[in-house]
Design an enzyme around this catalytic site. Structure first.
Site, mmCIF file in Angstrom:
data_model
loop_
_atom_site.group_PDB
_atom_site.id
_atom_site.type_symbol
_atom_site.label_atom_id
_atom_site.label_comp_id
_atom_site.label_asym_id
_atom_site.label_seq_id
_atom_site.Cartn_x
_atom_site.Cartn_y
_atom_site.Cartn_z
ATOM 1 N N GLU A 5 0.574 -1.349 -0.036
ATOM 2 C CA GLU A 5 0.204 -0.134 0.100
ATOM 3 C C GLU A 5 0.811 1.305 -0.441
ATOM 4 O OE1 GLU A 5 -2.347 0.069 3.391
ATOM 5 O OE2 GLU A 5 -2.548 2.589 3.375
ATOM 6 N N ARG A 18 0.572 10.648 0.060
ATOM 7 C CA ARG A 18 0.657 11.547 1.506
ATOM 8 C C ARG A 18 1.891 12.498 0.938
ATOM 9 N NH1 ARG A 18 0.334 8.285 7.332
ATOM 10 N NH2 ARG A 18 -1.155 7.390 6.655
ATOM 11 N N LYS A 21 -11.535 -1.155 6.422
ATOM 12 C CA LYS A 21 -9.523 -0.875 7.469
ATOM 13 C C LYS A 21 -10.409 0.001 8.639
ATOM 14 C CE LYS A 21 -6.030 2.601 7.101
ATOM 15 N NZ LYS A 21 -4.892 2.993 6.124
HETATM 16 C C1 3PG Z 1 -1.865 3.624 8.078
HETATM 17 O O1 3PG Z 1 -2.024 5.141 7.430
HETATM 18 O O2 3PG Z 1 -3.112 3.159 7.698
HETATM 19 C C2 3PG Z 1 -1.492 4.317 9.454
HETATM 20 O O3 3PG Z 1 -0.930 5.800 9.199
HETATM 21 C C3 3PG Z 1 -0.379 3.602 9.436
HETATM 22 O O4 3PG Z 1 -0.148 3.490 10.793
HETATM 23 P P1 3PG Z 1 1.564 3.009 11.539
HETATM 24 O O5 3PG Z 1 2.200 4.046 10.776
HETATM 25 O O6 3PG Z 1 1.140 3.260 13.535
HETATM 26 O O7 3PG Z 1 1.054 2.130 11.423
#
Ligand code: 3PG
Length: 214
Positions: free
Chosen positions: A38, A42, A126
């Protein structure tokens, strides 16, 4: 279509700043046995990175994450990503992906959002931000009234090697996602071997919980 998403119990959530890092990153993941990625929208390098990975590694299931605007959704579909995700639930994005026959995983954190997702026909959701929202205990409580529906979750946000097994132990959870598998810093510093090792570790934990077929 969404069967694609049930093939891996772990999904690396990637923030990438330089599209030149896309191929070596994908290679590091594949070396570790990870065939899904994924890439979050961003950064301005996200779409180009998705395109490059799709071209160089057609075996990689390539998803776009953090798809929160119409512009991003259009760009992801134009790049022919295999699936999309978002931290929240935007009906316009869900419908757009559906029209293009691409699975989309919207984010939920409340019962009302689960109901909205169900009304849009989404079964894979999600759960974000998983740990901050209350973790597994919270998710089990949200899930209980909707168990009949066949929904399943991918928790992200605060998941790591230590807590992933508890999540994967639950049938309602189809995968866990997280940035710990390949951090922004590791990608910036081209620490590909470390990423491969982390992926192997995570897949080994998932394999212990779910069996070798995971
Ligand atoms: C996402 O976009 O799914 C989260 O920001 C991932 O979270 P993490 O950085 O705590 O793994």
């Amino acid at each position: 279509m969404s069967d694609l998403l049930l093939k891996s119990p772990v999904i690396p959530v990637i923030v990438i700043e330089n599209a030149d890092d896309a191929e070596p990153l994908a290679e590091a993941l594949l070396q570790g046995g990870m065939n899904i990625i994924e890439i979050t929208c961003r950064t301005s390098a996200a779409i180009e990175s998705l395109r490059r990975i799709k071209k160089a590694f057609p075996e990689m299931i390539t998803g776009a994450g953090t798809v929160v605007t119409r512009e991003q959704a259009d760009a992801c579909l134009e790049a022919d990503v295999d699936f999309g995700l978002a931290p929240g639930l935007n009906p316009e994005t869900v419908q757009l992906f559906e029209q293009n026959k691409k699975p989309f995983i919207p984010g939920i954190m409340t019962p009302s959002e689960v109901e909205q997702a169900l009304s849009l026909g989404c079964k894979l959701l999600k759960f974000f931000p998983a740990e901050a929202a209350g973790g597994l205990k919270f998710l089990k409580n949200i899930y209980a009234p909707y168990a009949f529906s066949g929904i399943r979750f991918c928790p992200t946000g605060g998941i790591n090697l230590q807590n992933m097994a508890a999540y994967l132990n639950e049938e309602m959870i189809f995968a866990v996602g997280g940035s710990w598998l390949a951090t922004l810093k590791q990608i910036r510093e081209h620490r590909w071997e470390e990423i491969t090792a982390q992926v192997k570790e995570a897949l080994a934990v998932a394999g212990q919980v779910r069996g070798a077929s995971s």
